[in-house]
Design an enzyme around this catalytic site. Structure first.
Site, PDB file in Angstrom:
ATOM      1  CD  GLU A  56      28.382  -1.473  44.433  1.00 34.84           C
ATOM      2  OE1 GLU A  56      28.244  -1.475  45.683  1.00 34.84           O
ATOM      3  OE2 GLU A  56      28.699  -0.457  43.775  1.00 34.84           O
ATOM      4  CB  SER A  57      26.195  -8.677  45.001  1.00 36.14           C
ATOM      5  OG  SER A  57      26.409  -8.436  43.619  1.00 36.14           O
ATOM      6  CB  CYS A  71      28.579  -7.208  40.982  1.00 33.77           C
ATOM      7  SG  CYS A  71      27.279  -6.067  41.501  1.00 33.77           S
ATOM      8  CB  SER A 208      19.844  -7.371  44.188  1.00 32.15           C
ATOM      9  OG  SER A 208      21.024  -7.007  43.516  1.00 32.15           O
ATOM     10  CG  HIS A 221      22.947 -10.382  42.550  1.00 34.63           C
ATOM     11  ND1 HIS A 221      22.458  -9.417  43.402  1.00 34.63           N
ATOM     12  CD2 HIS A 221      23.357 -11.403  43.334  1.00 34.63           C
ATOM     13  CE1 HIS A 221      22.587  -9.840  44.655  1.00 34.63           C
ATOM     14  NE2 HIS A 221      23.129 -11.042  44.648  1.00 34.63           N
TER      15      HIS A 221
END
Lengths: 312, 312
Positions: A56-57, A71, A208, A221
């Protein structure tokens, strides 16, 4: 069905002396990322920055500062608390935690008011809201410590909502939609020349990108989901000027609306202009030495749209 | 600390024949309101409508239709399901449930996607979203049944966010801030002449007003809290025209932004014009015979505002 694109973000710097943050090594950064409920998927090492691409990111680690963006349903505050404990509160030069209002706040493990309580128990700090509560807004906490940022210490964020469906389609897996295809077709590899790039195309969608060059990074992203589509762009390299950069990034994603966030040393005269009409603007000088501006812009539309029918 | 002003709303009508809805009596309506987790505080009986003022908003009951509006953390869907069961699905001419995006969705007992599942289990219907998901928007469910609304069957909602602090202050209890003071100073008693009015000033703040005259009603609900301030105005009496009415209501509350929602029979040429700039507009003809328009407007501001500091 729903993916939360809008992110939480941490930026911190440590005082000179003591070990470099980069020297803490990958196993340590794995443990920090795990505290936030994310994983490291890949990384690249640059001259001055290590860039970790996360489930996540992203996480960027330099010798004296780091930026971590997460995120989805991550718990970035837990990673912040671990860092404060491990690095020592007294060693911090500054620490800023921010959080964009979520699309689906009801699926988040906590809201910003919860975050603020946890952060303040660990380190006295101030809390702010940029923008109106009923509208697009950015929450922010910063450690209550005076700091004088270096000249040129600027960060630009462009947070884009409601991506043009044709632009979003490039980032959805399917026949021929490989990372090479995205590299050639999306335009985001070429935003700045000469950067080393690492990227990841998620299953079944999502993308990403981390890019580094010397002391600079940029990161993109993409959440291409039809409901809640979102793209974030962030960089500390403001060449060829923030307004030109905003124009280029918006021309790629053509969002229905966007937030432009600029961090700069207090007193720095730089302005980030966005050509889209402005709905609301907030500007605040923080006690930690940065001036932060937040503007919400929107793309005017001609005539009313039909309502979106929601499937059963 | 937080009060959720933005409402859920039900409107339904029953076919001719069978008992009048009004004849079901106050104990029955108490049970309906209780199902939504609210209470009846007071009521007035008109020629054609009974108006109940609730602990969270309002209920208007006529012989063949009703409108129920609830705010806060109420569960209006439970009341809707009770009504479908008690009245009989076959007897319904139309049923429309709507829900504005919440300021604090994380404190709500359910979201609209949960609501939609429960409603569809009880009665097949369509779901819509008016407006973008990341922006101000209105969710809507309607029973899947063809219906031809009567000419003139129009409803106007004005949902106002970020009330002018001087206007909000009138609705906060304090020395001299009685219902009489509000009656004289607020301007909302005089929006339409000759209406019978019932009102309630909540402790320590908040205000509701129900007004009826013949087949017409209007209602105002004020959430004056500094964080999440909100006012809703709704009426089925569009004299002296929706645009004039919007202008008068906005001049009282001077909100930072507002939504204008108009229900009218499909094919009705009436337009509701709001003088504030438009951020986005949605228009949809529903299979149940109404055309619904939703517009989000905002008051332009000069120069950036400071960020809001959040107390510990």
């Amino acid at each position: 069905m729903f993916f939360e694109g809008p992110e939480k973000k941490l930026e911190l710097a440590v005082a000179p002396g003591g070990p470099s943050l980069r020297s803490l090594g990958r196993p340590y950064w794995e443990s920090v990322v795990r505290a936030a409920r994310a994983k490291i998927l890949s990384s690249i090492e640059g001259e001055a920055i290590d860039a970790y691409l996360l489930s996540e990111s992203s996480l960027f680690v330099a010798d004296r500062w780091l930026t971590m963006i997460t995120c989805g349903r991550t718990d970035l505050v837990s990673a912040v608390l671990k860092l404060i404990k491990d690095l020592g509160r007294k060693r911090l030069r500054y620490l800023i935690y921010e959080r964009k209002n979520a699309h689906f706040q009801e699926y988040q493990p906590a809201n910003f008011f919860d975050d603020l309580k946890r952060l303040r128990r660990a380190a006295p700090g101030k809390g702010y809201r940029f923008g109106d509560g009923d509208d697009h807004h950015l929450f922010m906490y910063h450690l209550d410590r005076a700091h004088v940022p270096d000249a040129g210490d600027r960060t630009l964020e462009i947070l884009m909502h409601g991506i043009d469906p044709a632009a979003a389609r490039i980032f959805i897996q399917g026949p021929g939609h490989t990372r090479d295809y995205i590299r050639e077709r999306s335009g985001i590899w070429d935003l700045r020349p000469g950067f080393a790039v690492d990227d990841h195309l998620f299953e079944p969608m999502g993308y990403s990108l981390n890019a580094i060059k010397g002391p600079h990074y940029y990161t993109v992203h993409v959440t291409p989901q039809a409901i809640g589509s979102y793209v974030s762009f962030e960089t500390n390299c403001l060449e060829p000027g923030p307004s030109r950069l905003i124009e280029r990034v918006l021309s790629i994603f053509r969002p229905r609306s966007c937030d432009v966030v600029l961090f700069k040393p207090s007193g720095d005269g730089l302005r980030a202009r966005c050509a889209l009409p402005l709905k609301s603007a907030t500007r605040q000088v923080l006690d930690c030495g940065y001036e932060v501006s937040f503007g919400h812009h929107f793309a005017p539309r001609v005539g009313p749209a039909p309502a979106l029918e929601l499937s059963a």
